[in-house]
Design a protein around this motif. Sequence first.
Motif, short mmCIF file in Angstrom:
data_model
loop_
_atom_site.label_atom_id
_atom_site.label_comp_id
_atom_site.label_asym_id
_atom_site.label_seq_id
_atom_site.Cartn_x
_atom_site.Cartn_y
_atom_site.Cartn_z
N ARG A 60 8.76 1.61 -3.44
CA ARG A 60 8.90 2.76 -2.62
C ARG A 60 8.34 4.37 -3.39
O ARG A 60 8.55 4.14 -4.78
CB ARG A 60 10.46 2.95 -2.57
N ASN A 61 7.56 4.81 -2.72
CA ASN A 61 6.88 6.07 -3.36
C ASN A 61 7.66 7.29 -2.64
O ASN A 61 8.37 6.88 -1.51
CB ASN A 61 5.51 6.18 -3.20
N ARG A 62 7.44 8.33 -2.99
CA ARG A 62 7.99 9.33 -2.08
C ARG A 62 7.52 9.74 -0.83
O ARG A 62 8.07 9.93 0.05
CB ARG A 62 7.86 10.82 -2.91
N LYS A 63 6.41 9.38 -0.66
CA LYS A 63 5.67 9.61 0.67
C LYS A 63 5.48 8.29 1.42
O LYS A 63 5.37 8.39 2.61
CB LYS A 63 4.27 10.29 0.49
N SER A 64 5.36 7.04 0.62
CA SER A 64 4.94 5.88 1.41
C SER A 64 5.51 4.64 0.87
O SER A 64 6.32 4.64 -0.28
CB SER A 64 3.50 5.71 1.58
N LEU A 65 5.54 3.53 1.44
CA LEU A 65 6.02 2.37 1.10
C LEU A 65 4.97 1.27 0.59
O LEU A 65 4.18 1.09 1.47
CB LEU A 65 6.84 1.73 2.13
N GLU A 66 4.68 1.29 -0.29
CA GLU A 66 3.52 0.06 -0.82
C GLU A 66 4.11 -1.33 -1.11
O GLU A 66 5.46 -1.56 -1.39
CB GLU A 66 3.03 0.75 -2.13
#
Length: 90
Positions: A60-66
């Motif tokens: 989990r990133n602040r802007k997206s889900l990888e």
Amino acid sequence: MNKLKSQVLTGKSIRLLGNNQYTFEVDTESTKTEIKNWIEKFFAIKVKNINSYRLPGKKRNRKSLEFSFCRKRMIVTLDKNYFIPLFLNE
């Protein structure tokens, strides 16, 4: 052998036991032939087929889900009259 990590017991893998198919979690760098040869030697059985698949891991990133692949499982199909003892009743 460090490449074969553990047995997998999920709803799907328990259903596959009726078809003489066993599911194992393996090392991500292991190949089908390595696992097949090791299982045949260790359990003294005949392997008919092996299917493999990778399970995604989430980051989990602040802007997206990888997604990245972090686990690998193999479904081993055995010939008739062969089995792998999963549970020992002693």
